[in-house]
Design an enzyme around this catalytic site. Structure first.
Site, PDB file in Angstrom:
ATOM      1  N   GLU A  33       0.793  -1.124  -0.151  1.00  0.00           N
ATOM      2  CA  GLU A  33      -0.110   0.081  -0.091  1.00  0.00           C
ATOM      3  C   GLU A  33       0.879   1.062  -0.008  1.00  0.00           C
ATOM      4  N   THR A  41      -9.592   3.724  -0.611  1.00  0.00           N
ATOM      5  CA  THR A  41     -10.649   4.868  -0.716  1.00  0.00           C
ATOM      6  C   THR A  41     -11.743   4.661   0.179  1.00  0.00           C
ATOM      7  N   GLY A 182     -25.084  11.969  -9.328  1.00  0.00           N
ATOM      8  CA  GLY A 182     -24.796  10.651  -8.980  1.00  0.00           C
ATOM      9  C   GLY A 182     -24.558  10.684  -7.591  1.00  0.00           C
ATOM     10  N   ILE A 184     -22.201  10.339  -5.401  1.00  0.00           N
ATOM     11  CA  ILE A 184     -21.212  11.130  -4.615  1.00  0.00           C
ATOM     12  C   ILE A 184     -21.933  12.775  -4.374  1.00  0.00           C
ATOM     13  N   GLY A 185     -22.474  13.301  -5.471  1.00  0.00           N
ATOM     14  CA  GLY A 185     -22.944  14.611  -5.686  1.00  0.00           C
ATOM     15  C   GLY A 185     -23.924  14.601  -4.751  1.00  0.00           C
ATOM     16  N   ASP A 312     -12.408  -1.701  -8.293  1.00  0.00           N
ATOM     17  CA  ASP A 312     -12.569  -0.484  -8.887  1.00  0.00           C
ATOM     18  C   ASP A 312     -11.840  -0.571 -10.312  1.00  0.00           C
ATOM     19  N   MET A 318     -18.459   0.505  -9.338  1.00  0.00           N
ATOM     20  CA  MET A 318     -17.321   0.652  -8.477  1.00  0.00           C
ATOM     21  C   MET A 318     -17.916   0.676  -7.066  1.00  0.00           C
ATOM     22  N   HIS A 444     -43.652  -6.934  13.488  1.00  0.00           N
ATOM     23  CA  HIS A 444     -44.649  -5.607  13.396  1.00  0.00           C
ATOM     24  C   HIS A 444     -44.383  -4.884  14.740  1.00  0.00           C
TER      25      HIS A 444
HETATM   26  P1  FAD Z   1      -9.453   1.463  -3.584  1.00  0.00           P
HETATM   27  O1  FAD Z   1     -10.317   1.453  -2.208  1.00  0.00           O
HETATM   28  O2  FAD Z   1      -9.716   2.473  -4.302  1.00  0.00           O
HETATM   29  O3  FAD Z   1      -8.020   0.840  -2.810  1.00  0.00           O
HETATM   30  C1  FAD Z   1      -6.798   0.941  -3.871  1.00  0.00           C
HETATM   31  C2  FAD Z   1      -5.698   1.300  -2.942  1.00  0.00           C
HETATM   32  O4  FAD Z   1      -4.715   0.790  -3.665  1.00  0.00           O
HETATM   33  C3  FAD Z   1      -5.687   2.661  -2.389  1.00  0.00           C
HETATM   34  O5  FAD Z   1      -5.237   2.469  -1.097  1.00  0.00           O
HETATM   35  C4  FAD Z   1      -4.408   2.998  -3.010  1.00  0.00           C
HETATM   36  O6  FAD Z   1      -3.399   3.774  -2.364  1.00  0.00           O
HETATM   37  C5  FAD Z   1      -3.584   1.844  -3.614  1.00  0.00           C
HETATM   38  N1  FAD Z   1      -2.690   1.783  -4.572  1.00  0.00           N
HETATM   39  C6  FAD Z   1      -2.968   2.354  -5.878  1.00  0.00           C
HETATM   40  N2  FAD Z   1      -1.897   2.162  -6.766  1.00  0.00           N
HETATM   41  C7  FAD Z   1      -0.924   1.570  -6.054  1.00  0.00           C
HETATM   42  C8  FAD Z   1       0.510   1.240  -6.049  1.00  0.00           C
HETATM   43  N3  FAD Z   1       1.039   1.041  -7.382  1.00  0.00           N
HETATM   44  N4  FAD Z   1       1.039   0.741  -4.991  1.00  0.00           N
HETATM   45  C9  FAD Z   1       0.591   0.542  -3.893  1.00  0.00           C
HETATM   46  N5  FAD Z   1      -0.694   1.158  -3.496  1.00  0.00           N
HETATM   47  C10 FAD Z   1      -1.446   1.176  -4.652  1.00  0.00           C
HETATM   48  N6  FAD Z   1     -18.828   2.034  -2.175  1.00  0.00           N
HETATM   49  C11 FAD Z   1     -19.554   1.517  -1.457  1.00  0.00           C
HETATM   50  O7  FAD Z   1     -19.828   0.268  -1.696  1.00  0.00           O
HETATM   51  N7  FAD Z   1     -20.515   1.992  -0.603  1.00  0.00           N
HETATM   52  C12 FAD Z   1     -20.301   3.572  -0.207  1.00  0.00           C
HETATM   53  O8  FAD Z   1     -20.959   3.795   0.645  1.00  0.00           O
HETATM   54  C13 FAD Z   1     -19.203   4.004  -0.762  1.00  0.00           C
HETATM   55  N8  FAD Z   1     -19.097   5.522  -0.492  1.00  0.00           N
HETATM   56  C14 FAD Z   1     -18.381   6.154  -1.105  1.00  0.00           C
HETATM   57  C15 FAD Z   1     -18.034   7.585  -0.799  1.00  0.00           C
HETATM   58  C16 FAD Z   1     -17.087   8.242  -1.432  1.00  0.00           C
HETATM   59  C17 FAD Z   1     -16.828   9.752  -1.300  1.00  0.00           C
HETATM   60  C18 FAD Z   1     -16.142   7.527  -2.453  1.00  0.00           C
HETATM   61  C19 FAD Z   1     -15.235   8.456  -3.200  1.00  0.00           C
HETATM   62  C20 FAD Z   1     -16.344   6.231  -3.018  1.00  0.00           C
HETATM   63  C21 FAD Z   1     -17.353   5.536  -2.151  1.00  0.00           C
HETATM   64  N9  FAD Z   1     -17.443   4.139  -2.529  1.00  0.00           N
HETATM   65  C22 FAD Z   1     -18.485   3.499  -1.821  1.00  0.00           C
HETATM   66  C23 FAD Z   1     -16.638   3.396  -3.491  1.00  0.00           C
HETATM   67  C24 FAD Z   1     -15.620   2.666  -2.697  1.00  0.00           C
HETATM   68  O9  FAD Z   1     -14.820   3.503  -1.897  1.00  0.00           O
HETATM   69  C25 FAD Z   1     -15.021   1.998  -3.894  1.00  0.00           C
HETATM   70  O10 FAD Z   1     -15.787   1.205  -4.746  1.00  0.00           O
HETATM   71  C26 FAD Z   1     -13.921   1.179  -3.240  1.00  0.00           C
HETATM   72  O11 FAD Z   1     -13.018   1.669  -2.227  1.00  0.00           O
HETATM   73  C27 FAD Z   1     -12.978   0.201  -4.236  1.00  0.00           C
HETATM   74  O12 FAD Z   1     -12.076  -0.601  -3.561  1.00  0.00           O
HETATM   75  P2  FAD Z   1     -10.794  -1.282  -4.294  1.00  0.00           P
HETATM   76  O13 FAD Z   1     -10.347  -2.120  -3.312  1.00  0.00           O
HETATM   77  O14 FAD Z   1     -11.042  -1.551  -5.510  1.00  0.00           O
HETATM   78  O15 FAD Z   1      -9.842   0.111  -4.429  1.00  0.00           O
HETATM   79  P1  NAD Z   2     -21.611   8.497 -10.648  1.00  0.00           P
HETATM   80  O1  NAD Z   2     -21.224   7.786 -11.923  1.00  0.00           O
HETATM   81  O2  NAD Z   2     -22.487   7.692  -9.544  1.00  0.00           O
HETATM   82  O3  NAD Z   2     -22.391   9.826 -11.003  1.00  0.00           O
HETATM   83  C1  NAD Z   2     -21.907  10.709 -12.010  1.00  0.00           C
HETATM   84  C2  NAD Z   2     -22.729  11.674 -12.446  1.00  0.00           C
HETATM   85  O4  NAD Z   2     -22.524  12.565 -13.112  1.00  0.00           O
HETATM   86  C3  NAD Z   2     -23.867  10.676 -13.474  1.00  0.00           C
HETATM   87  O5  NAD Z   2     -25.145  11.080 -13.073  1.00  0.00           O
HETATM   88  C4  NAD Z   2     -23.679  11.272 -14.863  1.00  0.00           C
HETATM   89  O6  NAD Z   2     -24.768  11.481 -15.612  1.00  0.00           O
HETATM   90  C5  NAD Z   2     -22.890  12.906 -14.218  1.00  0.00           C
HETATM   91  N1  NAD Z   2     -22.118  13.421 -15.369  1.00  0.00           N
HETATM   92  C6  NAD Z   2     -21.047  12.910 -15.742  1.00  0.00           C
HETATM   93  N2  NAD Z   2     -20.417  13.746 -16.767  1.00  0.00           N
HETATM   94  C7  NAD Z   2     -21.117  14.876 -16.370  1.00  0.00           C
HETATM   95  C8  NAD Z   2     -20.777  16.257 -16.957  1.00  0.00           C
HETATM   96  N3  NAD Z   2     -19.936  16.666 -17.721  1.00  0.00           N
HETATM   97  N4  NAD Z   2     -21.460  17.364 -16.512  1.00  0.00           N
HETATM   98  C9  NAD Z   2     -22.633  17.138 -15.719  1.00  0.00           C
HETATM   99  N5  NAD Z   2     -23.054  15.842 -15.107  1.00  0.00           N
HETATM  100  C10 NAD Z   2     -22.204  14.772 -15.619  1.00  0.00           C
HETATM  101  O7  NAD Z   2     -20.115   8.901 -10.048  1.00  0.00           O
HETATM  102  P2  NAD Z   2     -19.670   9.481  -8.574  1.00  0.00           P
HETATM  103  O8  NAD Z   2     -21.004  10.187  -7.999  1.00  0.00           O
HETATM  104  O9  NAD Z   2     -18.725  10.482  -8.983  1.00  0.00           O
HETATM  105  O10 NAD Z   2     -19.330   8.222  -7.841  1.00  0.00           O
HETATM  106  C11 NAD Z   2     -18.164   7.398  -8.450  1.00  0.00           C
HETATM  107  C12 NAD Z   2     -18.310   6.172  -7.911  1.00  0.00           C
HETATM  108  O11 NAD Z   2     -18.145   6.047  -6.603  1.00  0.00           O
HETATM  109  C13 NAD Z   2     -19.479   5.530  -8.475  1.00  0.00           C
HETATM  110  O12 NAD Z   2     -19.401   4.535  -9.395  1.00  0.00           O
HETATM  111  C14 NAD Z   2     -20.231   5.009  -7.087  1.00  0.00           C
HETATM  112  O13 NAD Z   2     -20.555   3.873  -7.365  1.00  0.00           O
HETATM  113  C15 NAD Z   2     -19.104   5.089  -6.075  1.00  0.00           C
HETATM  114  N6  NAD Z   2     -19.574   5.667  -4.756  1.00  0.00           N
HETATM  115  C16 NAD Z   2     -20.611   4.713  -4.262  1.00  0.00           C
HETATM  116  C17 NAD Z   2     -21.357   5.446  -3.089  1.00  0.00           C
HETATM  117  C18 NAD Z   2     -22.392   4.406  -2.447  1.00  0.00           C
HETATM  118  O14 NAD Z   2     -22.463   3.200  -2.613  1.00  0.00           O
HETATM  119  N7  NAD Z   2     -23.202   4.946  -1.772  1.00  0.00           N
HETATM  120  C19 NAD Z   2     -21.119   6.433  -2.409  1.00  0.00           C
HETATM  121  C20 NAD Z   2     -20.185   7.197  -3.534  1.00  0.00           C
HETATM  122  C21 NAD Z   2     -19.454   6.936  -4.489  1.00  0.00           C
END
Ligand code: FAD
Ligand code: NAD
Length: 466
Positions: A33, A41, A182, A184-185, A312, A318, A444
């Site tokens: 890592e 993330t 989406g 995050i927004g 991811d 994702m 219930h």
């Molecule tokens: P990551 O969690 O991105 O982990 C990858 C790791 O690899 C990182 O720590 C990075 O530093 C490390 N890495 C990368 N390249 C290298 C390298 N060359 N050498 C060493 N280390 C490296 N998903 C949900 O299911 N529920 C949610 O509620 C949710 N909320 C989210 C909210 C936000 C704001 C964001 C941004 C994402 C959210 N997600 C959520 C999405 C979720 O975080 C990702 O789908 C998930 O973390 C993906 O897991 P991963 O293991 O593939 O990668």
């Molecule tokens: P998203 O794909 O959920 O939403 C992106 C949104 O942006 C879409 O509605 C798309 O139509 C819009 N868009 C794209 N280009 C645009 C532009 N140029 N102008 C205006 N709108 C535009 O992506 P995200 O919200 O960035 O989240 C990223 C990933 O993280 C998602 O794949 C999601 O699965 C994951 N995530 C998951 C959770 C959760 O599970 N609760 C929470 C946060 C993030």
């Protein structure tokens, strides 16, 4: 050079779960890592911190909006954002420490540093105190994703920000402009809307959460509008510029009319891109597709059978739990087992309040595929449990095959939908019919009764309490 059965690059929910499962199966495991904390993330700047802020901001919102109705009298609540952010960080730290503990417990060797391929069996780890090479029989790429940048809206991390900065702002924005309606927004937009910011969401498509069932988009739009969020749907953003404390976002609507919005922060949340920077994929000849995702087959193997990729960084949703399922699957494949993942049953959740949750096919997908289906629904407002807690918004919608009654999709917006959707996953894993679910006893009063009622509605068009 130390050799391992399995080396994993990346410690997110994909990588660290793969490491634990491989260790449980008797393999020697290394995890690499680049950051000093484990968890990727999800734990550091994703799922966990966003949920911590969603909970805190929802408490504040309730203190303002519903305490009086509950008969609780308090002085006007105010926000200590520094404390809110610091509590969030404590939650993150504890969760990341938990992963470090699990690595130790399972005798997994952790390397801190950037991992890159030297060749198809050798990884160089660029550590603070110099390079170290390790060898592995099997390698799992779990390097995750990073926020997508718009070419005309480069992150300056001060005013034009990604989710990472939005999780640690030092002030509540006056006007937060969110590009992307989406997950995050809407999650982070609702955090700041609850804390008192004016929030505007500019979305390219004609509805928010466009990949979810249309009914969910419609209902969530209503709820968020009530919270004060303003939507600019079918708007194409053409320019974003920051000057001093002001960010200006220009967009054009379907008819070509331009709108210009001024705010103090602009959160760009238009998706995430697979992250393979510095990984040296070319040194091992590993292929990526046209979207930069590591190419894998149905067993998550790259073009080298002993190098896998998960989470991811490969195709598919994702989501943290999808990454973890893939981590488990790969570890078990390496150990000679025959696991499987049903990708149709990976649930999706939006943690607004009310929450939105979904599993299986949407109504739009069934229509497009020409499947004959029937729909049943039930509103939370008709439940005693929902009235008791004043969580009256939302509904459960069940889509079932018209001929066999098998449940094909379950969608809900409502209180605790994120937890309730597990019933849909279980039902669909066992290929339950709507009638099966309608005949199961649901305690219930519970929010889950809405699922039974929606199933009754789908089966015979007769909910009991409607
Ligand atoms: P990551 O969690 O991105 O982990 C990858 C790791 O690899 C990182 O720590 C990075 O530093 C490390 N890495 C990368 N390249 C290298 C390298 N060359 N050498 C060493 N280390 C490296 N998903 C949900 O299911 N529920 C949610 O509620 C949710 N909320 C989210 C909210 C936000 C704001 C964001 C941004 C994402 C959210 N997600 C959520 C999405 C979720 O975080 C990702 O789908 C998930 O973390 C993906 O897991 P991963 O293991 O593939 O990668
Ligand atoms: P998203 O794909 O959920 O939403 C992106 C949104 O942006 C879409 O509605 C798309 O139509 C819009 N868009 C794209 N280009 C645009 C532009 N140029 N102008 C205006 N709108 C535009 O992506 P995200 O919200 O960035 O989240 C990223 C990933 O993280 C998602 O794949 C999601 O699965 C994951 N995530 C998951 C959770 C959760 O599970 N609760 C929470 C946060 C993030």
């Amino acid at each position: 050079m130390t050799e391992y059965d399995v080396a994993i690059i990346g410690s997110g929910p994909g990588g660290y779960v793969a490491a634990i499962r491989a260790a449980q199966l008797g393999k020697t495991v290394a995890i690499i890592e680049k950051y000093s904390t484990l968890g990727g993330t999800c734990l550091n700047v994703g799922c966990i911190p966003s949920k911590a802020l969603l909970d805190s901001s929802e408490h504040f919102h309730n203190a303002n909006k519903s305490f009086a109705e509950h008969g609780i009298v308090i002085n006007e609540p105010s926000i200590n954002l520094e404390q809110m952010i610091s509590r969030k960080q404590k939650v993150v730290d504890q969760t990341c420490d938990g992963v470090a503990f699990l690595m130790k417990k399972n005798k997994i060797v952790v390397y801190e540093g950037l991992g890159s391929f030297v060749d198809s069996h050798t990884i160089n780890v660029a550590k603070k105190d110099g390079d170290e090479k390790i060898k592995a029989t099997n390698i799992i790429i779990a390097t995750g994703s990073k926020p997508t940048e718009l070419p005309f809206a480069k992150f300056d991390k001060k005013r034009i920000i990604s989710s990472t900065e939005a999780l640690k702002l030092k002030e509540v924005p006056d006007h937060l402009i969110v590009i992307g309606g989406g997950v995050i927004g809407l999650e982070l937009g609702s955090v700041y809307a609850r804390l008192g910011a004016k929030v505007s969401v500019v979305e390219y498509m004609d509805r928010i959460i466009p990949t979810m069932d249309g009914t969910m988009s419609k209902e969530l739009t209503k709820v968020l509008k009530k919270l004060g969020v303003k939507f600019y749907l079918s708007h194409k953003v053409s320019d974003v510029s920051a000057k001093g404390k002001t960010v200006t976002v220009k967009a054009t609507d379907k008819k070509g009319a331009e709108v210009s919005l001024d705010g103090d922060y602009c959160l760009v949340a238009v998706g995430r891109r697979p992250y393979t920077d510095g990984l040296g994929l070319e040194n091992a000849g590993i292929k990526v597709d046209d979207r930069g995702r590591v190419e894998v087959n149905e067993n998550l193997q790259t073009n080298h059978a002993h190098i896998y990729a998960i989470g991811d960084v490969v195709k598919g949703a994702m989501l943290a739990h999808k990454a973890s399922e893939e981590g488990t699957l790969v570890a078990e494949l390496i150990a000679g087992q025959k696991p499987h993942i049903n990708y149709n049953l990976i649930p999706g959740v939006v943690y607004t309040w009310p929450e939105v949750a979904s599993v299986g096919k949407t109504e739009e997908q069934l229509k497009e595929a020409g499947v004959e289906y029937k729909a049943g629904s039930f509103p939370f407002k008709a439940l005693g449990r929902a009235r008791a807690s004043m969580d009256l918004e939302g509904l459960v919608k069940i889509l079932a095959d018209k001929n066999t009654d098998e449940i094909l999709g379950m969608h809900m917006i409502g209180p605790r939908a994120a937890d309730l959707i597990a019933e849909g996953v279980v039902a669909m894993e066992y290929r339950a019919s709507a009638e099966d679910v309608s005949r199961m006893s649901h305690a219930h009063p519970t929010f889950a009764e809405a699922i039974k009622e929606a199933a009754l509605d789908a089966t015979e068009g007769r909910a009991l309490h409607m």
